[in-house]
Every structure is written in structure tokens, then in C-alpha cells.
Design a protein around this motif. Structure first.
Motif, PDB file in Angstrom:
ATOM      1  N   PRO A 125       0.798  -1.217   0.000  1.00  0.00           N
ATOM      2  CA  PRO A 125       0.000   0.000   0.000  1.00  0.00           C
ATOM      3  C   PRO A 125       0.833   1.270   0.000  1.00  0.00           C
ATOM      4  N   ASP A 126       0.304   2.275  -0.660  1.00  0.00           N
ATOM      5  CA  ASP A 126       0.898   3.597  -0.715  1.00  0.00           C
ATOM      6  C   ASP A 126       0.927   4.158   0.708  1.00  0.00           C
ATOM      7  N   PRO A 127       2.045   4.797   1.169  1.00  0.00           N
ATOM      8  CA  PRO A 127       2.063   5.348   2.527  1.00  0.00           C
ATOM      9  C   PRO A 127       0.920   6.335   2.756  1.00  0.00           C
ATOM     10  N   ALA A 128       0.578   7.103   1.715  1.00  0.00           N
ATOM     11  CA  ALA A 128      -0.533   8.053   1.858  1.00  0.00           C
ATOM     12  C   ALA A 128      -1.851   7.314   2.047  1.00  0.00           C
ATOM     13  N   ALA A 129      -1.982   6.152   1.393  1.00  0.00           N
ATOM     14  CA  ALA A 129      -3.217   5.369   1.516  1.00  0.00           C
ATOM     15  C   ALA A 129      -3.375   4.799   2.924  1.00  0.00           C
ATOM     16  N   MET A 130      -2.247   4.572   3.611  1.00  0.00           N
ATOM     17  CA  MET A 130      -2.294   4.016   4.971  1.00  0.00           C
ATOM     18  C   MET A 130      -3.015   4.965   5.936  1.00  0.00           C
ATOM     19  N   GLU A 131      -2.927   6.272   5.639  1.00  0.00           N
ATOM     20  CA  GLU A 131      -3.660   7.260   6.448  1.00  0.00           C
ATOM     21  C   GLU A 131      -5.157   6.964   6.382  1.00  0.00           C
ATOM     22  N   TYR A 132      -5.592   6.607   5.173  1.00  0.00           N
ATOM     23  CA  TYR A 132      -7.015   6.329   4.980  1.00  0.00           C
ATOM     24  C   TYR A 132      -7.416   5.017   5.657  1.00  0.00           C
ATOM     25  N   VAL A 133      -6.489   4.061   5.681  1.00  0.00           N
ATOM     26  CA  VAL A 133      -6.770   2.779   6.354  1.00  0.00           C
ATOM     27  C   VAL A 133      -7.016   3.037   7.844  1.00  0.00           C
ATOM     28  N   GLN A 134      -6.170   3.895   8.424  1.00  0.00           N
ATOM     29  CA  GLN A 134      -6.300   4.222   9.847  1.00  0.00           C
ATOM     30  C   GLN A 134      -7.609   4.966  10.098  1.00  0.00           C
ATOM     31  N   SER A 135      -7.930   5.890   9.189  1.00  0.00           N
ATOM     32  CA  SER A 135      -9.179   6.647   9.322  1.00  0.00           C
ATOM     33  C   SER A 135     -10.382   5.714   9.218  1.00  0.00           C
ATOM     34  N   HIS A 136     -10.294   4.754   8.298  1.00  0.00           N
ATOM     35  CA  HIS A 136     -11.384   3.782   8.114  1.00  0.00           C
ATOM     36  C   HIS A 136     -11.613   2.989   9.408  1.00  0.00           C
ATOM     37  N   ALA A 137     -10.510   2.546  10.034  1.00  0.00           N
ATOM     38  CA  ALA A 137     -10.626   1.771  11.282  1.00  0.00           C
ATOM     39  C   ALA A 137     -11.257   2.630  12.388  1.00  0.00           C
ATOM     40  N   SER A 138     -10.789   3.880  12.502  1.00  0.00           N
ATOM     41  CA  SER A 138     -11.304   4.758  13.559  1.00  0.00           C
ATOM     42  C   SER A 138     -12.770   5.104  13.369  1.00  0.00           C
ATOM     43  N   SER A 139     -13.211   5.108  12.098  1.00  0.00           N
ATOM     44  CA  SER A 139     -14.592   5.526  11.840  1.00  0.00           C
ATOM     45  C   SER A 139     -15.629   4.555  12.406  1.00  0.00           C
ATOM     46  N   SER A 140     -15.187   3.351  12.791  1.00  0.00           N
ATOM     47  CA  SER A 140     -16.144   2.376  13.333  1.00  0.00           C
ATOM     48  C   SER A 140     -16.265   2.477  14.860  1.00  0.00           C
ATOM     49  N   ILE A 141     -15.570   3.455  15.455  1.00  0.00           N
ATOM     50  CA  ILE A 141     -15.519   3.538  16.923  1.00  0.00           C
ATOM     51  C   ILE A 141     -16.898   3.773  17.558  1.00  0.00           C
ATOM     52  N   ASN A 142     -17.811   4.385  16.809  1.00  0.00           N
ATOM     53  CA  ASN A 142     -19.146   4.645  17.364  1.00  0.00           C
ATOM     54  C   ASN A 142     -20.174   3.589  16.949  1.00  0.00           C
ATOM     55  N   ASP A 143     -19.737   2.502  16.325  1.00  0.00           N
ATOM     56  CA  ASP A 143     -20.659   1.432  15.913  1.00  0.00           C
ATOM     57  C   ASP A 143     -21.191   0.666  17.123  1.00  0.00           C
ATOM     58  N   ALA A 144     -22.319  -0.045  16.898  1.00  0.00           N
ATOM     59  CA  ALA A 144     -23.029  -0.720  17.991  1.00  0.00           C
ATOM     60  C   ALA A 144     -22.129  -1.619  18.843  1.00  0.00           C
ATOM     61  N   PHE A 145     -21.406  -2.540  18.241  1.00  0.00           N
ATOM     62  CA  PHE A 145     -20.596  -3.475  19.024  1.00  0.00           C
ATOM     63  C   PHE A 145     -19.100  -3.305  18.737  1.00  0.00           C
ATOM     64  N   ALA A 146     -18.688  -2.075  18.486  1.00  0.00           N
ATOM     65  CA  ALA A 146     -17.271  -1.823  18.189  1.00  0.00           C
ATOM     66  C   ALA A 146     -16.409  -2.118  19.410  1.00  0.00           C
ATOM     67  N   ASP A 147     -15.219  -2.659  19.159  1.00  0.00           N
ATOM     68  CA  ASP A 147     -14.265  -2.888  20.253  1.00  0.00           C
ATOM     69  C   ASP A 147     -13.550  -1.554  20.484  1.00  0.00           C
TER      70      ASP A 147
END
Lengths: 166, 342
Positions: A125-147
Motif C-alpha cells: 500500500p501507498d504510505p498516503a493510503a495508509m492514512e485512509y486505512v487508519q481513518s477507516h478503522a477509527s470511523s467504526s468507533i461509534n458502531d453498535a458493538f465496536a471494540d
């Protein structure tokens, strides 16, 4: 008539007179027609004569038989793995294994370096794309059963990682 | 036909009838048991989701997670009251969640990251979505932090998605342990209480802003404007994928602020199936900050797919914009999503 392979297995016993009468006759009959086995017997006699001449009578040490016996028993109860490792000590087998290992390693290197058409479209993966991967993971923090515990930990880890890269 | 033969035939017919009767009774009993277990688990999950807002507890938690290909373990303390939650990590970081946002304080970088839930995101509808797309499978009972829990697995009804296991404590409808696995079955994270106390009261002060090591924190917002303001903030209009895997619905559109410090922004379109999510990021191909944040996309509408920290990333350059799609989905699915954006 006895064949060379059979004669070869009993010729040492024949040279010291340690065969039954029937087998002894069969060996003698074979030796009468087989020059190669006769030469083998002559060689054996020469070796034995040399040993007797230079070494003489040696008394076996006490407990030798029990030692040999227990070694034979250990040999029989060895695991297959040990037997395989033992076979590596034989030069011909070891060479065979070495050739096979080299062939396998070559095939692996070839397989990894020569990519199939489908693999060519993939890359790290492109290093710049990794920023988006991290953002994608963080975006689930408010989901119903998120860890949330592990997501929060990942967020704090990535913040530290970013700092270490600066 | 003789009488003896007739008797034999009647006997065989009777036996066949009895066997089929037994099989049908057994099947109906099994089906009824399965349905009642599924209903029971569904209620349990619903109570656990709503029960979070009614309980108060504090405890210690152990977490194992795979991050950037490495295995990390950490211990933390949790204080939970109603909709408020505070997690203190042993590396000094603090996370405080409230109804409006989740704030993560990092004393190391002296920043607070604010993550707001999507406007469209409603936990009740998300739960319905989850129950529609995931099958609830009972995995028996287990003891966690000295309490008897019921283990429920959330398994995707369609192949190719991640799964989750929950250890539920029915007395308070609290999740005492959870385990996330990727679509390939690899462990993603595992969090479990090592001790928990439901009797302690927690003061309001526990949920107030945490300091960054005695100094003030710089605020980083993960989600910016939404709706119409997204176009103005990023400079392009969002393009939505024409293809999405079955079961996914849009969760929200927002502005993502790149962490690269050059101030560039991206449109973030998020889809969810209740558990897994798909993120689509769109930026103008020409960025003010040059190559630093530029994603090197292949041209011609084709995309490249790569593995990244238990997700798949597809990058493409379409109609003067760079597209990044992130999700834990099979490679062919993620590339199909990226290539459907026109």
C-alpha cells in the motif's frame, strides 16, 4: 544355483567357516563359476590375514555384548525423525536431499519473483493510503458493538508512530 | 398372496410409517428449539445494545490486537455510566466517549482526536441491519472475570465478511469479552474484562476532558462538515459507487482531514452492513501539498488492490480524482466497488 547378490551376503561367514553345510556347498558351487565372487573371497582372506598379523588376539572389554545389544534396541525404538536425520549422514542420501532442497528453493524464488498477470495489479500500500486505512478503522468507533478499547489503543499507537516518523 | 406374506408387507409399511413419523417429529422439535434459541439470542443482543446506556460499572480490561502486522497487548481501566465511558490506557492515553463524540487524548503527541458519530447513524437501525446480515450462533457458556457468560457468534450470512464473538453477562446485559476476526478468520482484536464491579458510583468529573500531560491539547477532528458543506470543503462533488455488495447501506458522508499536516481534505463516504464497513475516500487528483499526500493511482479507471493492516485497499484515478476504497472484503469485491465510481 546361487546368484552373486545371495553369495555376497554370506561370503564373510563362509570365509570364517560359519555356514551350514547346505549353504557352504551352494557358495562353493557359485565360487567355482563366478570369478568376481572368488576375487571378493580372496580379498577377504587377505584382510583377515593382515588383521591377525598386526593386531593379534584382543580380549573384548567387559560388557561389550550388553552395550552392543542395548544400542541395537535403541536403534529399533528410534523415531522416524531420528532415522531421517541419521540418513543425512550417508553421503549419497545427503546429496539427494541437498539437490531436492536446492530445486525447491529455486522453484520458490522463481515463483516469488515471476508474478502471474493477476498479481501484477497488486502492490504494497501507498504510505498516503495508509492514512485512509487508519481513518477507516477509527470511523467504526461509534458502531453498535465496536471494540472501542482496541480502536482507542490503535489510535493512540498510530499517533505515537506518526510522531516517531517525524 | 398368502396370509404370512400379507402380514410381512403390512409390518414393513407400518415400520416405514413409524420411522417417518419419528423423523418428522424430531425435525419439528429441532427446528422449534433452533428458532427459540435464535429469538432468545436476538433479545439478548438487543438488550446488550440498549443495556449499555443503563448500567454503571468500572473494571480492568486486557486487550490483544494485531496492529501493523504486530501483536500488541495492553491493560486498561474502564469506567462506564449510562452513555458515558472513560478508558485509561497504560500508555497514558485516555478515551472519553459521550453521545455527541469520542475524544482520544494522547499525552505523547499532545493531541485530542475527536470522532463524531455519523448523522445518519442510529444504533437501533444499525442493530436491525446487523441482525439482518449476520446469523447469531450460540457457542455455549464461558466464565469471564468470575462471571458466567453466554457466548454468541455473529457470523455473516454471506461468505467473505468478518465475524465477531460476544461474551454476554445476562444479569446486567453487559459484554464482558469480545473477539473480532477478519474475513480470512485471523484474529483482529480481543478485549476482555479481568475484573468488573457493578456497585461503585462514578462521579461526573471522571468523564470531563483529560489533560495531555498537564498542558493543553491540539484538537484534530476526524470528521468535518457533512452534507452540502462537503462539496465546498473538498472542492469536488462526491461520486457514489454504482456497485456495493449486498446488505450494505450508506452510513454517512463527511470530510476527512488528512493527518499529513498539509491541510488537504477528502470526501469520506461510509457504508455499513451493521458490523463491517466500506470507506470510500475521494480527493482532487491535483493536491496543493504536492507529492507528500498524493496517492499514486493507476490511470485509465483500473484500480490496484493491496493488503493493509487486515483490510484491503483499492486505489484508482477516475475523472480527475483519486479514489481510495478500504474494507475487509475479498479483493475482487473491493476492486469492483472502486471501478464502479464514475
Amino acid at each position: 544355483m546361487m546368484r552373486c547378490e545371495e553369495a555376497d551376503t554370506v561370503i564373510a561367514d563362509y570365509s570364517v567357516g560359519n555356514l551350514s553345510e547346505k549353504t557352504r556347498f551352494a557358495v562353493e558351487e557359485h565360487l567355482g563359476v563366478c570369478e568376481e565372487c572368488a576375487r571378493e573371497l580372496a580379498l577377504l582372506h587377505m584382510v583377515m590375514a593382515a588383521v591377525e598379523e598386526h593386531v593379534g588376539e584382543i580380549e573384548p572389554p567387559h560388557g561389550l555384548w550388553h552395550g552392543v545389544c542395548s544400542r541395537i534396541e535403541t536403534e529399533q525404538s528410534r523415531s522416524w525423525l531420528e532415522k531421517v536425520s541419521q540418513s543425512f549422514r550417508k553421503p549419497r542420501v545427503a546429496l539427494g536431499y541437498a539437490v531436492a532442497t536446492a530445486a525447491l528453493a529455486g522453484a520458490l524464488i522463481f515463483g516469488l519473483t515471476v508474478k502471474s498477470p493477476q498479481q501484477i495489479a497488486e502492490r504494497s500500500p501507498d504510505p498516503a493510503a495508509m492514512e485512509y486505512v487508519q481513518s477507516h478503522a477509527s470511523s467504526s468507533i461509534n458502531d453498535a458493538f465496536a471494540d472501542r478499547v482496541s480502536l482507542g489503543f490503535a489510535a493512540s499507537m498510530s499517533a505515537s508512530e506518526e510522531r516517531s516518523h517525524l | 398372496m398368502t396370509g404370512r406374506r400379507m402380514g410381512f408387507v403390512i409390518g414393513v409399511i407400518l415400520l416405514a410409517y413409524l420411522v417417518s413419523l419419528f423423523v418428522s417429529i424430531y425435525s419439528s422439535f429441532k427446528e422449534a428449539t433452533r428458532k427459540s434459541t435464535a429469538v432468545e439470542m436476538r433479545h439478548l443482543i438487543q438488550r446488550a445494545c440498549s443495556g449499555k446506556s443503563n448500567t454503571t460499572y468500572s473494571g480492568t480490561v486486557s486487550t490483544t490486537m494485531i496492529f501493523c502486522g504486530r501483536d500488541y497487548r495492553t491493560a486498561s481501566t474502564i469506567r462506564h455510566r449510562g452513555n458515558l465511558e472513560r478508558i485509561d490506557y497504560n500508555n497514558g492515553a485516555v478515551m472519553i466517549s459521550a453521545a455527541d463524540a469520542t475524544r482520544t487524548y494522547s499525552p505523547d503527541t499532545k493531541t485530542v482526536t475527536v470522532s463524531s458519530p455519523s448523522v445518519e447513524s442510529k444504533s437501533a437501525s444499525n442493530l436491525d441491519l446487523l441482525l439482518k446480515n449476520y446469523e447469531l450462533v450460540s457457542r455455549g457458556t464461558d466464565r469471564v472475570a468470575g462471571r458466567e457468560t453466554l457466548v454468541v457468534e455473529l457470523r455473516p450470512t454471506r461468505p467473505g465478511g468478518p465475524s465477531k464473538r460476544l461474551w454476554l453477562y445476562p444479569a446486567t446485559d453487559t459484554i464482558l469479552k469480545m473477539e473480532d476476526r477478519t474475513s480470512s478468520g485471523k484474529l483482529k482484536s480481543r478485549t476482555e474484562f479481568t475484573s468488573i464491579d457493578f456497585s461503585k458510583s462514578i462521579p461526573d468529573s471522571a468523564f470531563q476532558s483529560a489533560a495531555c500531560g498537564g498542558s493543553s491539547c491540539a484538537t484534530v477532528k476526524e470528521c468535518g462538515p457533512r452534507g452540502e458543506a462537503v462539496d465546498q470543503a473538498v472542492g469536488i462533488k462526491p461520486s457514489f459507487p454504482k456497485y456495493l455488495p449486498q446488505g450494505y447501506v450508506m452510513d454517512g458522508v463527511s470530510v476527512y482531514h488528512c493527518a499529513c499536516k498539509c491541510g488537504h481534505k477528502a470526501i469520506h463516504i461510509r457504508y455499513t452492513d451493521g458490523l463491517n464497513s466500506i470507506s470510500v475516500y475521494e480527493t482532487p487528483a491535483k493536491l496543493a501539498c504536492g507529492d507528500m499526500c498524493k496517492i499514486h493511482c493507476p490511470s485509465g479507471g483500473k484500480c490496484e488492490v493491496s493488503d493493509a493492516d487486515q483490510s484491503q485497499v483499492a486505489t484508482a484515478s477516475i475523472s480527475g480524482r483519486s479514489i481510495v476504497v478500504v474494507s475487509d472484503l475479498p479483493k475482487n469485491e473491493i476492486s469492483r466497488i472502486a471501478e464502479s465510481i464514475k
